[in-house]
Design a protein around this motif. Structure first.
Motif, PDB file in Angstrom:
ATOM      1  N   ALA A  75       3.189  12.040  21.917  1.00  0.00           N
ATOM      2  CA  ALA A  75       3.026  12.824  20.824  1.00  0.00           C
ATOM      3  C   ALA A  75       4.280  12.741  20.025  1.00  0.00           C
ATOM      4  O   ALA A  75       4.367  12.654  18.873  1.00  0.00           O
ATOM      5  N   PHE A  76       5.336  12.629  20.843  1.00  0.00           N
ATOM      6  CA  PHE A  76       6.766  12.586  20.128  1.00  0.00           C
ATOM      7  C   PHE A  76       6.920  11.160  19.384  1.00  0.00           C
ATOM      8  O   PHE A  76       7.468  10.931  18.412  1.00  0.00           O
ATOM      9  N   ILE A  77       6.355   9.999  19.995  1.00  0.00           N
ATOM     10  CA  ILE A  77       6.430   8.850  19.478  1.00  0.00           C
ATOM     11  C   ILE A  77       5.502   8.661  18.036  1.00  0.00           C
ATOM     12  O   ILE A  77       5.998   8.107  17.241  1.00  0.00           O
ATOM     13  N   LEU A  78       4.154   9.172  18.208  1.00  0.00           N
ATOM     14  CA  LEU A  78       3.619   9.474  17.080  1.00  0.00           C
ATOM     15  C   LEU A  78       4.252  10.324  16.080  1.00  0.00           C
ATOM     16  O   LEU A  78       4.048  10.023  14.725  1.00  0.00           O
ATOM     17  N   GLY A  79       4.978  11.385  16.425  1.00  0.00           N
ATOM     18  CA  GLY A  79       5.526  12.116  15.243  1.00  0.00           C
ATOM     19  C   GLY A  79       6.794  11.308  14.705  1.00  0.00           C
ATOM     20  O   GLY A  79       6.979  11.553  13.545  1.00  0.00           O
ATOM     21  N   ILE A  80       7.479  10.362  15.465  1.00  0.00           N
ATOM     22  CA  ILE A  80       8.470   9.608  14.705  1.00  0.00           C
ATOM     23  C   ILE A  80       7.937   8.734  13.800  1.00  0.00           C
ATOM     24  O   ILE A  80       8.453   8.294  12.634  1.00  0.00           O
ATOM     25  N   ILE A  81       6.607   8.002  14.149  1.00  0.00           N
ATOM     26  CA  ILE A  81       5.911   7.221  13.100  1.00  0.00           C
ATOM     27  C   ILE A  81       5.669   8.037  11.853  1.00  0.00           C
ATOM     28  O   ILE A  81       5.665   7.495  10.677  1.00  0.00           O
ATOM     29  N   ALA A  82       5.149   9.170  12.181  1.00  0.00           N
ATOM     30  CA  ALA A  82       4.696  10.089  11.174  1.00  0.00           C
ATOM     31  C   ALA A  82       5.897  10.294   9.965  1.00  0.00           C
ATOM     32  O   ALA A  82       5.629  10.231   8.938  1.00  0.00           O
ATOM     33  N   ILE A  83       6.808  10.588  10.576  1.00  0.00           N
ATOM     34  CA  ILE A  83       8.131  11.044   9.892  1.00  0.00           C
ATOM     35  C   ILE A  83       8.421   9.813   9.075  1.00  0.00           C
ATOM     36  O   ILE A  83       8.908  10.035   7.842  1.00  0.00           O
ATOM     37  N   ILE A  84       8.474   8.775   9.524  1.00  0.00           N
ATOM     38  CA  ILE A  84       8.924   7.508   9.030  1.00  0.00           C
ATOM     39  C   ILE A  84       7.803   7.237   7.875  1.00  0.00           C
ATOM     40  O   ILE A  84       8.442   7.001   6.659  1.00  0.00           O
ATOM     41  N   ILE A  85       6.725   7.395   7.871  1.00  0.00           N
ATOM     42  CA  ILE A  85       5.513   7.360   6.708  1.00  0.00           C
ATOM     43  C   ILE A  85       5.946   8.125   5.805  1.00  0.00           C
ATOM     44  O   ILE A  85       5.650   7.853   4.582  1.00  0.00           O
ATOM     45  N   ILE A  86       6.128   9.413   6.140  1.00  0.00           N
ATOM     46  CA  ILE A  86       6.334  10.533   5.042  1.00  0.00           C
ATOM     47  C   ILE A  86       7.342  10.326   4.241  1.00  0.00           C
ATOM     48  O   ILE A  86       7.252  10.491   3.221  1.00  0.00           O
ATOM     49  N   LEU A  87       8.336   9.671   4.945  1.00  0.00           N
ATOM     50  CA  LEU A  87       9.821   9.392   4.108  1.00  0.00           C
ATOM     51  C   LEU A  87       9.564   8.410   3.163  1.00  0.00           C
ATOM     52  O   LEU A  87      10.404   8.109   2.112  1.00  0.00           O
ATOM     53  N   PHE A  88       8.595   7.357   3.224  1.00  0.00           N
ATOM     54  CA  PHE A  88       8.390   6.569   2.204  1.00  0.00           C
ATOM     55  C   PHE A  88       7.812   7.175   0.805  1.00  0.00           C
ATOM     56  O   PHE A  88       7.965   6.494  -0.173  1.00  0.00           O
ATOM     57  N   PHE A  89       7.140   8.171   1.019  1.00  0.00           N
ATOM     58  CA  PHE A  89       6.474   8.992  -0.290  1.00  0.00           C
ATOM     59  C   PHE A  89       7.343  10.081  -0.655  1.00  0.00           C
ATOM     60  O   PHE A  89       7.998  10.812  -0.062  1.00  0.00           O
ATOM     61  N   ASP A  90       7.412   9.987  -2.217  1.00  0.00           N
ATOM     62  CA  ASP A  90       8.010  11.100  -2.589  1.00  0.00           C
ATOM     63  C   ASP A  90       7.272  12.308  -2.373  1.00  0.00           C
ATOM     64  O   ASP A  90       5.987  12.242  -2.467  1.00  0.00           O
ATOM     65  N   TYR A  91       7.907  13.481  -1.995  1.00  0.00           N
ATOM     66  CA  TYR A  91       7.054  14.589  -1.282  1.00  0.00           C
ATOM     67  C   TYR A  91       6.285  15.222  -2.730  1.00  0.00           C
ATOM     68  O   TYR A  91       5.285  15.997  -2.510  1.00  0.00           O
ATOM     69  N   ASN A  92       6.623  14.918  -4.200  1.00  0.00           N
ATOM     70  CA  ASN A  92       5.778  15.284  -4.884  1.00  0.00           C
ATOM     71  C   ASN A  92       4.563  14.899  -5.120  1.00  0.00           C
ATOM     72  O   ASN A  92       3.233  15.261  -5.659  1.00  0.00           O
ATOM     73  N   THR A  93       4.300  13.763  -4.303  1.00  0.00           N
ATOM     74  CA  THR A  93       2.779  13.078  -4.140  1.00  0.00           C
ATOM     75  C   THR A  93       2.058  14.328  -3.568  1.00  0.00           C
ATOM     76  O   THR A  93       0.878  14.208  -3.854  1.00  0.00           O
ATOM     77  N   PHE A  94       2.507  14.962  -2.521  1.00  0.00           N
ATOM     78  CA  PHE A  94       1.635  15.792  -1.799  1.00  0.00           C
ATOM     79  C   PHE A  94       1.412  17.066  -2.769  1.00  0.00           C
ATOM     80  O   PHE A  94       0.538  17.751  -2.707  1.00  0.00           O
ATOM     81  N   GLY A  95       2.228  17.262  -3.759  1.00  0.00           N
ATOM     82  CA  GLY A  95       2.093  18.315  -4.798  1.00  0.00           C
ATOM     83  C   GLY A  95       1.083  17.795  -5.876  1.00  0.00           C
ATOM     84  O   GLY A  95       0.075  18.682  -6.149  1.00  0.00           O
ATOM     85  N   ASP A  96       0.789  16.600  -5.881  1.00  0.00           N
ATOM     86  CA  ASP A  96      -0.294  16.166  -6.764  1.00  0.00           C
ATOM     87  C   ASP A  96      -1.444  16.231  -6.378  1.00  0.00           C
ATOM     88  O   ASP A  96      -2.650  16.224  -6.973  1.00  0.00           O
ATOM     89  N   MET A  97      -1.504  16.180  -4.945  1.00  0.00           N
ATOM     90  CA  MET A  97      -2.873  16.141  -4.054  1.00  0.00           C
ATOM     91  C   MET A  97      -3.120  17.451  -3.433  1.00  0.00           C
ATOM     92  O   MET A  97      -3.794  17.613  -2.548  1.00  0.00           O
ATOM     93  N   SER A  98      -2.262  18.650  -4.147  1.00  0.00           N
ATOM     94  CA  SER A  98      -2.329  19.988  -3.621  1.00  0.00           C
ATOM     95  C   SER A  98      -3.839  20.624  -3.602  1.00  0.00           C
ATOM     96  O   SER A  98      -4.217  21.280  -2.321  1.00  0.00           O
ATOM     97  N   LYS A  99      -4.859  20.296  -4.431  1.00  0.00           N
ATOM     98  CA  LYS A  99      -5.981  20.946  -4.694  1.00  0.00           C
ATOM     99  C   LYS A  99      -6.783  20.174  -3.469  1.00  0.00           C
ATOM    100  O   LYS A  99      -7.562  21.026  -2.480  1.00  0.00           O
ATOM    101  N   LEU A 100      -6.772  18.971  -3.123  1.00  0.00           N
ATOM    102  CA  LEU A 100      -7.303  18.285  -2.120  1.00  0.00           C
ATOM    103  C   LEU A 100      -6.898  18.872  -0.777  1.00  0.00           C
ATOM    104  O   LEU A 100      -7.899  19.086   0.044  1.00  0.00           O
ATOM    105  N   ILE A 101      -5.612  18.852  -0.474  1.00  0.00           N
ATOM    106  CA  ILE A 101      -5.009  19.275   0.764  1.00  0.00           C
ATOM    107  C   ILE A 101      -5.674  20.926   0.907  1.00  0.00           C
ATOM    108  O   ILE A 101      -6.249  21.122   2.171  1.00  0.00           O
ATOM    109  N   TYR A 102      -5.485  21.840   0.045  1.00  0.00           N
ATOM    110  CA  TYR A 102      -6.040  22.843   0.365  1.00  0.00           C
ATOM    111  C   TYR A 102      -7.638  22.866   0.611  1.00  0.00           C
ATOM    112  O   TYR A 102      -7.987  23.668   1.532  1.00  0.00           O
TER     113      TYR A 102
END
Length: 372
Positions: free
Chosen positions: A55-82
């Motif tokens: 789970a920790f290794i997967l978490g490190i991979i997830a962090i690296i992937i997340i860092l590639f995207f501007d966090y505002n991308t998640f804001g653009d997808m907020s309705k879908l995420i909800y």
């Protein structure tokens, strides 16, 4: 979709090293405590250690992937995420597995997955966007109504799972987020008063017998020494017996003799207190203080309100987990089954917390990035 090269020096220099170090050290302490709690040195299984490490290794991979995207991308997808969050909570009510009285788990063979863990992140990301859009309107009833309508379905579905502890987590970080967004303390205080006034209704109409017993035993564990009060009594004995320096790692008697229930999950702080004493306990608390204060710092310097609300929500989520978990092990908070972030055994919990940290790092990295 907005993304950047995270190896750009301008971004790399903004990565918060304090958060990364505190997270890794907490995980390392957790692995040691889990190994002791599961009796690895006495011939116990390595299964939990392996699952936590994966789970920790997967978490490190997830962090690296997340860092590639501007966090505002998640804001653009907020309705879908909800929408996905709502679907997950409905699905677990229909197809989920009941564990310890709560129907909040998906049974995936050797692994049980709790979707509400992922929903915590999804809700913070989507709710932060709503707060950004409604800034300046949260001091009126008209401005608050859309906020309430957004919150109620999520909290309601979690309560239907009979998972009161998780519902409290949501209520806690929502309160922090709306206050940061400018909601008057009068409205928040009023909501708190209404919650207190509703306690008789909750007690007689909604709380099950085991929930009532937990509350009564919280005030007096001696009411049920061998039942609901057993966890807290044994936990306090273990922590108290650790004294200043502890009995030594893997040498806790309460732990090794099996007196501490759920010792590798909810009550792992009891193992730490017994084996590493006050010194080890203070070190764990200090690491959490670093993590939480760095989240607050990044929220303060974030380049926009959306990033600020994300950091505040994640900070409050982690803070509640820490206060509740440590509090219940020493008898000053009711037992709710809330794990200790990065330390307690639990793949879905660890992965969720690491993704949360990745989002905070993301906001911090882009605090000075300007796009034209």
């Amino acid at each position: 979709m907005r993304w950047d090269n995270i190896f750009d020096k301008k971004l790399l220099k903004n990565i918060d090293i304090g958060i990364i170090i505190s997270m890794i050290l907490l995980f390392a302490c957790g692995i040691a405590a889990i190994a002791s709690a599961t009796g690895v040195t006495h011939g116990g299984s390595l299964t939990q250690i392996k699952i936590q490490s994966v789970a920790f290794i997967l978490g490190i991979i997830a962090i690296i992937i997340i860092l590639f995207f501007d966090y505002n991308t998640f804001g653009d997808m907020s309705k879908l995420i909800y929408a996905v969050s709502i679907i997950l909570l409905v699905a677990v009510l229909i197809f989920g597995k009941e564990i310890k009285g709560s129907k909040s788990w998906f049974d995936l063979g050797p692994v049980n997955f709790q979707p509400s863990e992922i929903v915590k992140i999804g809700f913070i990301l989507s709710f932060a966007k709503l707060l950004e859009k409604r800034e300046g309107t949260l001091d009126t009833i008209k401005g608050i109504i859309p906020i309430i309508l957004y919150i109620v379905p999520i909290i309601g579905l979690i309560l239907l799972q009979n998972d009161f502890g998780t519902a409290l987590v949501f209520i806690f970080f929502i309160a922090f987020m709306v206050f940061a967004a400018g909601m008057s303390y009068k409205f928040i205080l009023g909501t708190g008063v209404l919650a207190v006034l509703s306690l008789p209704l909750l007690w007689f109409k909604f709380f099950g017998d085991y929930q009532k017993k937990r509350i009564l035993v919280f005030f007096n564990p001696e009411l049920d020494k061998l039942g609901s009060g057993y966890h807290v009594i044994q936990s306090k004995i273990a922590i108290g017996s650790g004294q200043f320096t502890g009995k030594g790692l893997f040498k806790g008697t309460q732990n090794n003799l099996g007196f501490i229930p759920e010792r590798h999950t909810d009550f792992i702080f009891s193992v730490i207190g017994e084996e590493l004493g006050l010194i080890g306990s203070v070190v764990i608390i200090f690491l959490f203080m670093i993590l939480i204060t760095r989240c607050i710092y990044i929220a303060r310097i974030s380049k926009d309100s959306y990033g600020k609300y994300i950091c505040i929500g994640i900070m409050a989520m982690l803070l509640f987990h820490v206060l509740e978990n440590i509090g219940m092990t020493i008898g000053i908070m009711p037992v709710t089954g809330i794990p200790l972030p990065f330390v307690s055994y639990g793949g879905s919990s660890l992965l969720t917390n690491m993704i949360s940290v990745g989002l905070v790092l993301n906001v911090g990295m882009r605090r000075q990035v300007i796009r034209f």
